[in-house]
Design a protein around this motif. Structure first.
Motif, PDB file in Angstrom:
ATOM      1  N   TRP A 145      -6.465 -11.725   4.594  1.00  0.00           N
ATOM      2  CA  TRP A 145      -6.652 -10.618   3.657  1.00  0.00           C
ATOM      3  C   TRP A 145      -8.118 -10.898   3.365  1.00  0.00           C
ATOM      4  O   TRP A 145      -8.695 -12.014   2.882  1.00  0.00           O
ATOM      5  CB  TRP A 145      -5.679 -10.435   2.458  1.00  0.00           C
ATOM      6  CG  TRP A 145      -4.390 -10.076   3.120  1.00  0.00           C
ATOM      7  CD1 TRP A 145      -3.176 -10.792   2.975  1.00  0.00           C
ATOM      8  CD2 TRP A 145      -4.113  -8.752   3.429  1.00  0.00           C
ATOM      9  NE1 TRP A 145      -2.106  -9.951   3.466  1.00  0.00           N
ATOM     10  CE2 TRP A 145      -2.496  -8.766   3.532  1.00  0.00           C
ATOM     11  CE3 TRP A 145      -4.626  -7.668   3.359  1.00  0.00           C
ATOM     12  CZ2 TRP A 145      -1.876  -7.693   3.853  1.00  0.00           C
ATOM     13  CZ3 TRP A 145      -3.850  -6.306   3.702  1.00  0.00           C
ATOM     14  CH2 TRP A 145      -2.593  -6.416   4.062  1.00  0.00           C
ATOM     15  N   SER A 159      -7.577  -5.735   2.461  1.00  0.00           N
ATOM     16  CA  SER A 159      -7.629  -5.377   3.675  1.00  0.00           C
ATOM     17  C   SER A 159      -7.669  -6.375   4.716  1.00  0.00           C
ATOM     18  O   SER A 159      -8.098  -7.382   4.659  1.00  0.00           O
ATOM     19  CB  SER A 159      -8.667  -3.999   3.779  1.00  0.00           C
ATOM     20  OG  SER A 159      -9.807  -4.911   3.894  1.00  0.00           O
ATOM     21  N   ALA A 211      -3.641  -2.978   1.522  1.00  0.00           N
ATOM     22  CA  ALA A 211      -2.487  -3.499   0.563  1.00  0.00           C
ATOM     23  C   ALA A 211      -2.981  -3.592  -0.904  1.00  0.00           C
ATOM     24  O   ALA A 211      -4.147  -4.027  -1.202  1.00  0.00           O
ATOM     25  CB  ALA A 211      -2.069  -4.927   1.026  1.00  0.00           C
ATOM     26  N   LYS A 218       2.838   4.280   5.633  1.00  0.00           N
ATOM     27  CA  LYS A 218       3.299   3.329   4.583  1.00  0.00           C
ATOM     28  C   LYS A 218       4.342   2.225   5.251  1.00  0.00           C
ATOM     29  O   LYS A 218       5.591   2.558   5.269  1.00  0.00           O
ATOM     30  CB  LYS A 218       4.038   3.913   3.368  1.00  0.00           C
ATOM     31  CG  LYS A 218       4.151   3.062   2.391  1.00  0.00           C
ATOM     32  CD  LYS A 218       3.565   3.242   1.011  1.00  0.00           C
ATOM     33  CE  LYS A 218       2.306   3.843   0.739  1.00  0.00           C
ATOM     34  NZ  LYS A 218       1.261   2.729   0.997  1.00  0.00           N
ATOM     35  N   THR A 225       2.179  -2.416  -2.219  1.00  0.00           N
ATOM     36  CA  THR A 225       2.132  -1.824  -1.046  1.00  0.00           C
ATOM     37  C   THR A 225       1.568  -2.218   0.052  1.00  0.00           C
ATOM     38  O   THR A 225       0.429  -2.896  -0.218  1.00  0.00           O
ATOM     39  CB  THR A 225       1.756  -0.307  -1.125  1.00  0.00           C
ATOM     40  OG1 THR A 225       2.122   0.748  -0.211  1.00  0.00           O
ATOM     41  CG2 THR A 225       0.378  -0.062  -1.735  1.00  0.00           C
ATOM     42  N   MET A 226       1.756  -1.631   1.325  1.00  0.00           N
ATOM     43  CA  MET A 226       0.938  -2.046   2.412  1.00  0.00           C
ATOM     44  C   MET A 226       1.151  -0.950   3.427  1.00  0.00           C
ATOM     45  O   MET A 226       2.066  -0.324   3.871  1.00  0.00           O
ATOM     46  CB  MET A 226       1.447  -3.465   3.175  1.00  0.00           C
ATOM     47  CG  MET A 226       0.451  -3.816   4.402  1.00  0.00           C
ATOM     48  SD  MET A 226       0.493  -5.473   5.050  1.00  0.00           S
ATOM     49  CE  MET A 226       2.182  -5.138   5.799  1.00  0.00           C
ATOM     50  N   SER A 227       0.028  -0.541   3.907  1.00  0.00           N
ATOM     51  CA  SER A 227      -0.306   0.569   4.921  1.00  0.00           C
ATOM     52  C   SER A 227      -1.058   0.389   6.116  1.00  0.00           C
ATOM     53  O   SER A 227      -1.937  -0.515   6.128  1.00  0.00           O
ATOM     54  CB  SER A 227      -0.723   1.715   4.136  1.00  0.00           C
ATOM     55  OG  SER A 227      -0.212   2.406   2.980  1.00  0.00           O
TER      56      SER A 227
END
Length: 256
Positions: free
Chosen positions: A134, A151, A166, A187, A223-225
């Motif tokens: 990350w 990211s 994230a 998502k 969250t993470m997408s």
């Protein structure tokens, strides 16, 4: 590829499951999909496929895949939840789901045809995303974000910029933001308050044209997408209007 109606936003779980058409990727073994968006001109589509059994063939169009759940084998090598795959048009795939099945988020760059053949011989790009580091998010320019927006860039060329984004639990951005790029997001897990639109949760999807403002943003649980854009995103910010500030929205966004 990018000429499709904006979708802002939907929960993929609410999209009806449909049978895959004969001759398309995922047809074998009675495969099902949920169609999230489509470019009517090119046939490019984004969909979630629930795969069982074995799928062997040659791709009519390039595709970006992200394994949402389950596991299997891709060309004889393990494929697991969280893996990213990019296969070019003309590539041959041998994809076998485990007995538990395999759920794959697929972004096709054209019609999702899949036919018998030997293919080009060029192997797909495979990334085990959990092994990638990350880095602090770089889309905000000179505007300093709260600590906790991160990211991982998965693929970047003249065609597309693909990354994981994230945010840690409690992260927020009190401004509205817009980007001069197309933005397509799925998502993987977690929650994000998307301004007055409400909270997008695990399985949520949106497709936005350039310069569509959204926000303020807030993630209560983290969250993470998985995101695709036509170029590396930069951001323009503006203050939200009356009734749409972070304090006003966050007080009610998570009330069922």
């Amino acid at each position: 590829m990018w000429n499709r109606p904006d979708v802002d936003f939907i929960q993929s779980q609410d999209v009806p499951s449909q049978a895959v058409a004969e001759g398309d990727f995922g047809f074998a073994q009675g495969g099902r999909k949920r169609l999230l968006s489509r470019d009517a001109g090119t046939g490019a589509e984004t969909s979630i496929h629930r795969l069982t059994g074995r799928h062997q063939g040659v791709l009519a169009s390039s595709v970006d895949m992200f394994v949402v759940a389950g596991e299997g084998l891709l060309d004889g090598e393990p494929l697991r939840t969280g893996d990213y795959v990019y296969a070019k048009a003309g590539a041959a795939l041998d994809l076998a789901a485990s007995v538990r099945g395999l759920t794959v988020y697929c972004g096709f760059w054209g019609a999702p045809g899949f036919a018998a053949g030997t293919g080009s011989g060029e192997p797909p790009l495979r990334i085990t995303t959990e092994r990638e580091p990350w880095v602090p998010a770089g889309w905000s320019g000179e505007v300093e974000l709260e600590v906790g927006a991160m990211s991982k860039v998965l693929r970047s060329d003249g065609e597309v910029f693909i990354y994981l984004a994230a945010m840690m639990p409690g992260w927020k951005s009190p401004l509205e933001e817009g980007h001069p790029v197309y933005e397509e997001s799925f998502k993987i897990y977690g929650d994000v308050m998307m301004g007055p639109l409400g909270v997008i949760r695990t399985g949520g999807y949106f497709f936005r044209s350039p310069h569509v403002f959204h926000g303020p943003l807030y993630s209560r649980g983290g969250t993470m997408s998985f995101i695709r854009s036509d170029a590396a995103p930069t951001t323009e910010y503006r203050q939200p209007g009356p009734g749409a500030t972070w304090d006003e929205l966050s007080a009610h966004a998570y009330v069922d």
